[in-house]
Design an enzyme around this catalytic site. Sequence first.
Site, PDB file in Angstrom:
ATOM      1  CG  HIS A  90     -13.769 -14.177  53.028  1.00  0.00           C
ATOM      2  ND1 HIS A  90     -14.543 -13.163  53.168  1.00  0.00           N
ATOM      3  CD2 HIS A  90     -12.778 -14.138  54.068  1.00  0.00           C
ATOM      4  CE1 HIS A  90     -14.408 -12.538  54.192  1.00  0.00           C
ATOM      5  NE2 HIS A  90     -13.083 -12.911  54.636  1.00  0.00           N
ATOM      6  CG  ASP A 222     -17.967 -13.237  51.951  1.00  0.00           C
ATOM      7  OD1 ASP A 222     -17.777 -14.536  52.075  1.00  0.00           O
ATOM      8  OD2 ASP A 222     -17.139 -12.436  51.869  1.00  0.00           O
ATOM      9  CB  SER A 657     -13.998 -12.333  58.023  1.00  0.00           C
ATOM     10  OG  SER A 657     -13.703 -11.156  56.870  1.00  0.00           O
TER      11      SER A 657
END
Length: 723
Positions: A90, A222, A657
């Site tokens: 992402h 991810d 992240s």
Amino acid sequence: MKKTHRLNQKLVFAFLILIKALNLRADEGMLIPSLIAAFESDMKAKGMKLTAEDIYSINKASLKDAIFQFGGGCTAELVSSKGLLLTNHHCGYSQIQSHSSLEKDYLKNGFWAKTLTEELPNPGLIAVRIVRIEDVTALVLNGASSKDDKSTIQSNIQKIISEVVANSGYEAEVKAFNYGNDYYMMVKEIFTDIRFVGTPPNSIGKFGGDTDNWVWPRHTGDFSVFRIYAGKDNKPAAYSKENVPYTPIRYLNISFRDRKEGDFTMVYGFPGQTEQHVVSSYLKFIIEKERPARIHMRDLSLGVIDAAMKASDLTRIQYAAKQASIANAWKKWIGQIDGLRTQDAVMLKQNKESEYTKLANSKEEWKKYASVVYEMNALVERDINWEFKYAMGVEYFSYGPEYFKLARAVNDLVSNYQKYKTSGELNTVLERLKVGADGFFKNYDASVDKEIFNKLTKEYFSNTDQWEGIKKELMYSTTPDWCDNYIKSISDRIYTKSVLTDKERYLNFLQNFNDKSIKKLDKDVGLQHYTAHITPFRNYVIPAYQNFSNNMSTLLQTYVEGKKIMSPNAKHWPDANSTLRITYGKLEGSTPTDGMKYTEHTTLEGMIAKYHSGNADFELQPRMLELFKQKNYGNYAQNGQLWVCFTGSNHTTGGNSGSPVLDENGNLMGLNFDRTWESTMSDYLFDSARCRNVVVDIRYVLWVMDIYSGARHLVDEMVLVKE
Ligand code: ARG
Ligand code: GLU
């Protein structure tokens, strides 16, 4: 005798309370790497085998040199001697999307460069290494009449930065910590040639979609892969074919061995923002008013976008990144207010605040802290409405109708027209607008935008009491649905007539631009609407909100100073501010609510089970089902199971992240990418019983590269450490 016994009992009791208090907060905190030595013994007691110098050093290569801030908002880490960089799927999403088209659908099919020459450049993408972090508080406050003496502080900061930049060739930034009680300088090395190396398909990288976002159990792969390129001298350089893969000072080895609950974990990355100190009435406002209103605005736009994406493949690609960004915060907020409510966070805050005030009143020299809680609450009561209006404006102007983006660009042209004409820049500006138009309309669908416009305009007007003014303006405001009619009539005109909502009209307009065009723009309904509403927002709402926010910040400065002075033994840590931080804990499951237990890891089996639920967010490609049937896990499994994700008790937030999750030797166990639903409150209040970060296991990442995708050559670049 009796008396001492009672005293002993009291002491034991007090000790137990202290232990409980410390225990509760054991894993809380995002620590500054240059100060990590203070935590070394605690980290070692929890199993870490590294020294503080291994983690952060200005004298030798250390872990920090392998960790980069990626694209401004995420974290990434080097995993090979050739500059190979891992981050989340992402985090690379807009790059993946921008290289995708209906013919080359990398979102759907994934992408793997087989050779260096196939790696794709990404204009504008940067990766930043932190060269060093320095406490510059004394220098920044030098000569300042108070911690609030903004002009002295600003000029000191400018001086410090320009000296460093002149002497080192690096970039530098000085940031306030603890609301201006402390200042740190970050010296940075900024790489600008970052190439796209590979990504799994969405069915892996975004597996679970919005259904699973912020949720445990989780099975998202991810990750995406990039590479840093540098000039021949290994220094940052603008993109060029001549550039070569960067040779790192330090890269991470892979923790390639079995794991178990209780293993030491450490997350090293760039958390964006936490607000642990906000006053109770502010938190109440967030929970009861601000978040629900923002959530509702996004319910409306997501309703439109989701339906359109389901109906057309083209729209699905066009709106993929926008949808993800709107949906992400939307869902986080829902979890956040839920958690804060069930934890009775406002009451917990109130209790803490009265303890604080009581303490402040107990000593003459602490009296200066005695009224700060009261003052913060009073400020909220007086001015909080500005924050509300500001939030509504952000939702409307930045996450609402998209043609506003073009309106912003064109407005700049209108205001600076004469200037551009006399300076001779006009043609360049027009060219730039034309180029921007290509990117904009590639991902734009006017009918989607119109529906969003209709819904959000009504909501924005209602929340910011603009109807009254409009009602006065319109003489016929008597029918019950007059506001819908009003919006429909302007939107019909905006989406059929305005140059800002159609590529042909827009390019025509730029092509034939002359003195009269500026006049014509004055009459453009799209621009008229935008200007009529952005102007009061800019001129009144933003300044009033900033004023509120500055006043609050000044009070928080005192409040936090008081916490540190009056409770010197508590664990203090500065709120996240997008600077490099460390947090440590362990690989650990949780018991988020009574009667419920989350195990600490998931496996491929669970992923297949989700697939069988039939939900479109759990779509898989045949290859995954095949490999699962064959149990073709290569050497990536543990006891015959392929771990996909695990959770840890590490205090993280947005910006973490892509952060490396490291084992006790500093080897890479996985990539942080999320928190559990019940954890999202941790930006305001961390609860170590329920707050967990979500990590994709590096062994799964390597399995996807090697076995699933046939990109073994990338795994071969890495160093896998078995023991
Ligand atoms: N919640 C994660 C974060 O805040 C992941 C977001 C991307 N995933 C998604 N389904 N939108 O960034
Ligand atoms: N996905 C988040 C990010 O983009 C991390 C999750 C969180 O907020 O903790 O940084």
